[in-house]
Enzyme design. Sequence first.
Site, PDB file in Angstrom:
ATOM      1  N   GLN A  53       2.907  -2.471  -6.128  1.00  0.00           N
ATOM      2  CA  GLN A  53       1.992  -1.889  -4.951  1.00  0.00           C
ATOM      3  C   GLN A  53       1.602  -0.331  -5.536  1.00  0.00           C
ATOM      4  N   GLU A  55      -4.408 -11.033 -23.322  1.00  0.00           N
ATOM      5  CA  GLU A  55      -4.608 -10.878 -21.721  1.00  0.00           C
ATOM      6  C   GLU A  55      -6.195 -11.179 -21.434  1.00  0.00           C
ATOM      7  N   CYS A  61       4.412   4.819  -8.748  1.00  0.00           N
ATOM      8  CA  CYS A  61       5.474   3.726  -8.654  1.00  0.00           C
ATOM      9  C   CYS A  61       6.281   3.934  -7.219  1.00  0.00           C
ATOM     10  N   ARG A  87     -12.345 -21.302 -25.211  1.00  0.00           N
ATOM     11  CA  ARG A  87     -12.786 -21.106 -23.859  1.00  0.00           C
ATOM     12  C   ARG A  87     -13.790 -20.262 -23.710  1.00  0.00           C
ATOM     13  N   GLU A 119      -7.377 -13.906 -15.605  1.00  0.00           N
ATOM     14  CA  GLU A 119      -8.076 -14.861 -14.949  1.00  0.00           C
ATOM     15  C   GLU A 119      -7.067 -16.280 -14.509  1.00  0.00           C
ATOM     16  N   ARG A 168      -4.338 -18.564 -13.109  1.00  0.00           N
ATOM     17  CA  ARG A 168      -3.899 -18.642 -11.849  1.00  0.00           C
ATOM     18  C   ARG A 168      -2.303 -18.795 -11.715  1.00  0.00           C
ATOM     19  N   CYS A 182       6.942  -5.183  -7.627  1.00  0.00           N
ATOM     20  CA  CYS A 182       5.989  -5.169  -6.397  1.00  0.00           C
ATOM     21  C   CYS A 182       4.325  -5.078  -6.720  1.00  0.00           C
ATOM     22  N   ARG A 189      -0.817  -6.974 -30.285  1.00  0.00           N
ATOM     23  CA  ARG A 189      -0.461  -7.655 -29.420  1.00  0.00           C
ATOM     24  C   ARG A 189      -1.096  -8.980 -29.059  1.00  0.00           C
ATOM     25  N   TYR A 238      -9.071 -10.030 -23.118  1.00  0.00           N
ATOM     26  CA  TYR A 238      -9.741  -9.034 -23.564  1.00  0.00           C
ATOM     27  C   TYR A 238     -10.627  -9.640 -24.949  1.00  0.00           C
TER      28      TYR A 238
HETATM   29  C1  LIG Z   1      10.344  -9.009   5.943  1.00  0.00           C
HETATM   30  C2  LIG Z   1       9.627  -7.407   5.452  1.00  0.00           C
HETATM   31  C3  LIG Z   1       9.212  -7.570   4.085  1.00  0.00           C
HETATM   32  C4  LIG Z   1       8.750  -6.394   3.587  1.00  0.00           C
HETATM   33  N1  LIG Z   1       8.110  -6.382   2.504  1.00  0.00           N
HETATM   34  C5  LIG Z   1       7.636  -5.147   2.078  1.00  0.00           C
HETATM   35  C6  LIG Z   1       6.978  -5.071   0.658  1.00  0.00           C
HETATM   36  O1  LIG Z   1       6.979  -6.030   0.012  1.00  0.00           O
HETATM   37  N2  LIG Z   1       6.587  -4.000   0.281  1.00  0.00           N
HETATM   38  C7  LIG Z   1       6.662  -2.741   1.166  1.00  0.00           C
HETATM   39  O2  LIG Z   1       6.150  -1.669   0.623  1.00  0.00           O
HETATM   40  N3  LIG Z   1       7.515  -2.837   2.316  1.00  0.00           N
HETATM   41  C8  LIG Z   1       7.920  -4.038   2.787  1.00  0.00           C
HETATM   42  N4  LIG Z   1       8.199  -4.101   3.885  1.00  0.00           N
HETATM   43  C9  LIG Z   1       8.206  -2.807   4.962  1.00  0.00           C
HETATM   44  C10 LIG Z   1       9.104  -1.586   4.542  1.00  0.00           C
HETATM   45  O3  LIG Z   1      10.447  -2.252   4.571  1.00  0.00           O
HETATM   46  C11 LIG Z   1       9.146  -0.627   5.651  1.00  0.00           C
HETATM   47  O4  LIG Z   1       7.704  -0.007   5.473  1.00  0.00           O
HETATM   48  C12 LIG Z   1      10.238   0.737   5.335  1.00  0.00           C
HETATM   49  O5  LIG Z   1      11.447   0.087   5.442  1.00  0.00           O
HETATM   50  C13 LIG Z   1       9.898   1.439   6.233  1.00  0.00           C
HETATM   51  O6  LIG Z   1      10.825   2.571   5.885  1.00  0.00           O
HETATM   52  P1  LIG Z   1      11.337   3.655   7.205  1.00  0.00           P
HETATM   53  O7  LIG Z   1      12.442   4.399   6.309  1.00  0.00           O
HETATM   54  O8  LIG Z   1      10.398   4.191   7.872  1.00  0.00           O
HETATM   55  O9  LIG Z   1      12.118   2.644   8.400  1.00  0.00           O
HETATM   56  P2  LIG Z   1      13.036   1.454   8.371  1.00  0.00           P
HETATM   57  O10 LIG Z   1      13.108   0.779   7.078  1.00  0.00           O
HETATM   58  O11 LIG Z   1      13.062   0.793   9.579  1.00  0.00           O
HETATM   59  O12 LIG Z   1      14.541   2.384   8.681  1.00  0.00           O
HETATM   60  C14 LIG Z   1      14.818   3.198   9.890  1.00  0.00           C
HETATM   61  C15 LIG Z   1      16.507   3.261  10.041  1.00  0.00           C
HETATM   62  O13 LIG Z   1      16.475   4.190  10.939  1.00  0.00           O
HETATM   63  C16 LIG Z   1      17.856   3.584  11.806  1.00  0.00           C
HETATM   64  N5  LIG Z   1      17.738   3.895  13.107  1.00  0.00           N
HETATM   65  C17 LIG Z   1      17.050   3.834  14.037  1.00  0.00           C
HETATM   66  N6  LIG Z   1      17.193   4.841  15.113  1.00  0.00           N
HETATM   67  C18 LIG Z   1      18.387   5.688  14.677  1.00  0.00           C
HETATM   68  C19 LIG Z   1      18.956   6.357  15.566  1.00  0.00           C
HETATM   69  N7  LIG Z   1      18.883   6.943  16.728  1.00  0.00           N
HETATM   70  N8  LIG Z   1      20.167   6.846  14.630  1.00  0.00           N
HETATM   71  C20 LIG Z   1      20.462   6.177  13.751  1.00  0.00           C
HETATM   72  N9  LIG Z   1      19.983   5.498  12.990  1.00  0.00           N
HETATM   73  C21 LIG Z   1      18.814   5.144  13.496  1.00  0.00           C
HETATM   74  C22 LIG Z   1      17.560   1.999  11.534  1.00  0.00           C
HETATM   75  O14 LIG Z   1      18.711   1.333  12.114  1.00  0.00           O
HETATM   76  C23 LIG Z   1      16.903   1.825  10.275  1.00  0.00           C
HETATM   77  O15 LIG Z   1      18.080   1.432   9.461  1.00  0.00           O
HETATM   78  C24 LIG Z   1       8.901  -5.379   4.610  1.00  0.00           C
HETATM   79  C25 LIG Z   1       9.432  -5.226   5.927  1.00  0.00           C
HETATM   80  C26 LIG Z   1       9.833  -6.483   6.156  1.00  0.00           C
HETATM   81  C27 LIG Z   1      10.599  -6.262   7.333  1.00  0.00           C
HETATM   82  C1  LIG Z   2      -0.301  -0.135 -14.151  1.00  0.00           C
HETATM   83  C2  LIG Z   2      -0.585  -0.927 -15.471  1.00  0.00           C
HETATM   84  C3  LIG Z   2      -1.389  -0.784 -16.457  1.00  0.00           C
HETATM   85  C4  LIG Z   2      -1.496  -1.684 -17.464  1.00  0.00           C
HETATM   86  N1  LIG Z   2      -2.386  -1.317 -18.693  1.00  0.00           N
HETATM   87  C5  LIG Z   2      -2.298  -2.162 -19.889  1.00  0.00           C
HETATM   88  C6  LIG Z   2      -2.992  -1.801 -20.903  1.00  0.00           C
HETATM   89  O1  LIG Z   2      -3.813  -0.690 -20.960  1.00  0.00           O
HETATM   90  N2  LIG Z   2      -3.051  -2.485 -21.896  1.00  0.00           N
HETATM   91  C7  LIG Z   2      -1.938  -3.397 -22.158  1.00  0.00           C
HETATM   92  O2  LIG Z   2      -1.850  -4.057 -23.065  1.00  0.00           O
HETATM   93  N3  LIG Z   2      -1.127  -4.083 -20.889  1.00  0.00           N
HETATM   94  C8  LIG Z   2      -1.191  -3.135 -19.901  1.00  0.00           C
HETATM   95  N4  LIG Z   2      -0.418  -3.460 -18.717  1.00  0.00           N
HETATM   96  C9  LIG Z   2       0.356  -4.744 -18.865  1.00  0.00           C
HETATM   97  C10 LIG Z   2       1.966  -4.185 -19.357  1.00  0.00           C
HETATM   98  O3  LIG Z   2       1.817  -3.709 -20.776  1.00  0.00           O
HETATM   99  C11 LIG Z   2       2.874  -5.192 -19.543  1.00  0.00           C
HETATM  100  O4  LIG Z   2       2.666  -6.245 -20.139  1.00  0.00           O
HETATM  101  C12 LIG Z   2       3.116  -5.828 -17.894  1.00  0.00           C
HETATM  102  O5  LIG Z   2       3.484  -4.786 -17.010  1.00  0.00           O
HETATM  103  C13 LIG Z   2       4.420  -6.607 -17.962  1.00  0.00           C
HETATM  104  O6  LIG Z   2       5.686  -6.048 -18.254  1.00  0.00           O
HETATM  105  P1  LIG Z   2       6.666  -5.212 -17.683  1.00  0.00           P
HETATM  106  O7  LIG Z   2       7.163  -6.265 -16.376  1.00  0.00           O
HETATM  107  O8  LIG Z   2       7.583  -4.547 -18.427  1.00  0.00           O
HETATM  108  O9  LIG Z   2       5.929  -4.140 -16.395  1.00  0.00           O
HETATM  109  C14 LIG Z   2      -0.426  -2.627 -17.588  1.00  0.00           C
HETATM  110  C15 LIG Z   2       0.426  -3.015 -16.660  1.00  0.00           C
HETATM  111  C16 LIG Z   2       0.452  -2.154 -15.432  1.00  0.00           C
HETATM  112  C17 LIG Z   2       1.556  -2.057 -14.439  1.00  0.00           C
HETATM  113  S1  SF4 Z   3       6.692  -0.030 -11.231  1.00  0.00           S
HETATM  114 FE1  SF4 Z   3       6.913   0.622  -9.319  1.00  0.00          FE
HETATM  115  S2  SF4 Z   3       5.157   0.155  -8.003  1.00  0.00           S
HETATM  116 FE2  SF4 Z   3       5.310  -0.968 -10.095  1.00  0.00          FE
HETATM  117  S3  SF4 Z   3       6.113  -2.767  -9.641  1.00  0.00           S
HETATM  118 FE3  SF4 Z   3       7.752  -1.616 -10.346  1.00  0.00          FE
HETATM  119  S4  SF4 Z   3       8.393  -0.820  -8.584  1.00  0.00           S
HETATM  120 FE4  SF4 Z   3       6.660  -1.522  -7.967  1.00  0.00          FE
END
Ligand SMILES: Cc1cc2nc3c(=O)[nH]c(=O)nc-3n(C[C@H](O)[C@H](O)[C@H](O)COP(=O)(O)OP(=O)(O)OC[C@H]3O[C@@H](n4cnc5c(N)ncnc54)[C@H](O)[C@@H]3O)c2cc1C
Ligand SMILES: Cc1cc2nc3c(=O)[nH]c(=O)nc-3n(C[C@H](O)[C@H](O)[C@H](O)COP(=O)(O)O)c2cc1C
Ligand code: SF4
Lengths: 530, 167
Positions: A200, A25, A214, A36, A114, A116, A198, A75, A27
């Site tokens: 995130q 990685e 997670c 490099r 680093e 890309r 993701c 590793r 390090y």
């Molecule tokens: C294109 C796209 C990409 C995304 N990518 C990501 C990502 O990479 N990572 C991430 O974290 N988030 C992502 N999101 C956002 C994520 O999907 C939302 O943050 C999440 O779905 C919100 O959840 P929620 O349960 O609050 O609402 P929603 O997912 O909007 O669900 C609400 C539900 O309530 C239902 N509902 C509404 N009113 C009523 C009613 N009166 N009666 C019955 N049912 C009703 C709807 O039909 C819907 O199914 C993405 C969103 C989009 C659109």
């Molecule tokens: C939150 C987080 C912390 C990590 N820390 C380390 C670490 O301390 N040492 C290491 O060798 N790899 C680290 N990694 C890399 C993971 O060991 C692994 O190589 C990488 O997540 C890809 O595998 P996966 O798809 O199974 O998650 C880390 C990964 C994540 C997501």
């Molecule tokens: S461990 Fe959870 S937060 Fe991390 S990439 Fe996987 S689903 Fe996303």
Amino acid sequence: MADFVNCAALAQSAGYDGVEVMGSEGYLINEFIAARTNQRDDEWGGAYENRIRLPIEIVRRTREKVGPDFIIIYRLSMLDLVEGGSTADEVVQLAKAIEAAGATILNTGIGWHEARIPTIATSVPRAAFAWVTKRLKGEVSIPLVATNRINTPEVAEGLLAEGYCDMVSMARPLLADAAFVQKARQNRADEINTCIGCNQACLDHTFAGKITSCLVNPRACHETELVIAPAETAKKIAVVGAGPAGLAFAVTAAERGHDVTLIEAANEVGGQFNIARKIPGKEEFGETLRYFRRQLELTGVKLRLNTRAEANALADEGFDEIVLATGVSPRTPEIDGVDHPRTLSYLDVLRDEVPVGKTVAVIGAGGIGHDVSEYLVERHEPPSIDRFFRTWGVDPEYKTAGGRTAPQVEPAERQVFLMQRSTGKVGERLGRTTGWIHRAALKMHGVVTASGVSYNRIDDQGLHVTIDGAEKTLPVDHVVICAGQEPLRDLHDDLVARGCSVRLIGGADVAAELDAKRAIDQGVRLAAAI
Amino acid sequence: MPYPELLKPLDLGFTTLKNRVLMGSMHVGLEEVENGFERMAAFYAERARGEVGLIVTGGISPNERGRPMPWGAKLTTEEEAEHHRRITDAVHAEGGKIALQILHFGRYAYHPDLVAPSAIQAPITPFAPMPLPARRSSRPSPISSTARPWLSPPAMTASRSWGPRAI
Ligand SMILES: Cc1cc2nc3c(=O)[nH]c(=O)nc-3n(C[C@H](O)[C@H](O)[C@H](O)COP(=O)(O)OP(=O)(O)OC[C@H]3O[C@@H](n4cnc5c(N)ncnc54)[C@H](O)[C@@H]3O)c2cc1C
Ligand SMILES: Cc1cc2nc3c(=O)[nH]c(=O)nc-3n(C[C@H](O)[C@H](O)[C@H](O)COP(=O)(O)O)c2cc1C
Ligand code: SF4
């Protein structure tokens, strides 16, 4: 060196079964190995033999110190993905030397921080880098571990059965589900909460100095604080909306013994996640829906699909608690001509798959704006490792040091203009460890981005804007609006007026900066407490 | 049995892993917080209960300068090793096995006392590393955090410049 050996000895005294020496990685150890970063002229620099002396000596001296009955994993960076990285032959040479020095297991490292080239993001196809480990099979006799994006038992089994490796490493998949292996053994793979790559709540948190968690499993690293215990008194609970927030709440509350009814207007569960999974590179999001569907069955949540909840009917059913997880509605900005036929919302494009022309302006460059742009420029095909490597410039033949080659980008499907009203770099606020991937993908496909844009008018000519004081007309076929969202909670006040106990989670609570991480976390936390 | 290869034990000679799953190393941020060892013990124990063959901890530095940041976790003294007992005991109680990852950050460290083979700054870090002295190195002096108050945890959290662009 002495510090590494001392650390290993201390780990042994603390009861560890072994140590892993991190040599990849980019390090310290990896820095010694790669030309490099190593320009030394002493015995630790120069020829490859000298540059690999540090890891070999560390492993050798550690083995000497800890004795034969202690695991030493090394590793090894098997594919640096940076200029001035190791060659394929050098990797083999090092692997053999490390084995001879006394390592028990060889683990794989892919890519420097680093580099890309994406190595673990969602858009990386599953097990994309396992071939790198396979190249060492037969060269060493200690077990080899493959890594990166191995996230289901099927994929892991396939790699082992086909002789890619002797073990599989899973990091994030075990954040997502602690019982992964147990569920596989009990033939309950369909119950596994799958890591969707993701980053995130894991890597983004780590690199922001926050505690890792997670997105799909908020309990990860919060085991002592977020406890799901049986409820003292079972309540009758209604959940409206089966998006991530409503699903997370419903299954967790039902698991605790509550009597949960989940009401969803659409004909399937998932809410916006059903839309997110249509974005190229986000196919994994479908696994989360599979997980929740299975959990609904297992926990006995009463699911009512195709049912739009109404305040009166809901109040009459006598629920103890009503949880509104109704999500959001797209915001329509006030632009002259916004109701012109060439204007579409992201829902028209992604959910309803309305045909879109060859030139498109996307208004709003947040996460959804970026996703929509990728959706519009990329060809839609199931993820393929070959295609992924071609696009990003990874050389599966490993002919160059570091394993890189020139990227070959497919022509874009459309010309897209991605714009935002605010000033500052487009895409700046995307995820810390993945934002650059989205920005790079759009750049590769010739997406034109602009910030500080004012939208003047949409008409038969296209979109009229002012950028840096200059008026321009973009003669686009369509304008797609991704300008944020508003909470959808029209039921709230009526229910409160009727004396119901109502709670809001997910987008229905706060729409700004909404993501599934917050939606799920809020759902689980409320369910743990209710 | 489903997944026969995945669930096949791995004999290492002196010990046997119960299956082919290695939990990859992840530094989770608990290493540096209050009650961190207790929380890590619960975290790893839950994975051991889930039947992972071999767990690897997140990277722990073998010395001061190898830490990711000035307050980053290290394992250099017996006193520090003592805390790790909590983790290993908890994992062993669940029938699991666990290894500690030794990770020296080198030039990726986020503090000004970083070291590397040569003085070449990484494109993703704000500091240039000091080259390690030739041949036998003397022990590096410990980093004094009082001398550099700007390197307190909040300052680091607020920093936007730190972060890999390439994962
Ligand atoms: C294109 C796209 C990409 C995304 N990518 C990501 C990502 O990479 N990572 C991430 O974290 N988030 C992502 N999101 C956002 C994520 O999907 C939302 O943050 C999440 O779905 C919100 O959840 P929620 O349960 O609050 O609402 P929603 O997912 O909007 O669900 C609400 C539900 O309530 C239902 N509902 C509404 N009113 C009523 C009613 N009166 N009666 C019955 N049912 C009703 C709807 O039909 C819907 O199914 C993405 C969103 C989009 C659109
Ligand atoms: C939150 C987080 C912390 C990590 N820390 C380390 C670490 O301390 N040492 C290491 O060798 N790899 C680290 N990694 C890399 C993971 O060991 C692994 O190589 C990488 O997540 C890809 O595998 P996966 O798809 O199974 O998650 C880390 C990964 C994540 C997501
Ligand atoms: S461990 Fe959870 S937060 Fe991390 S990439 Fe996987 S689903 Fe996303």
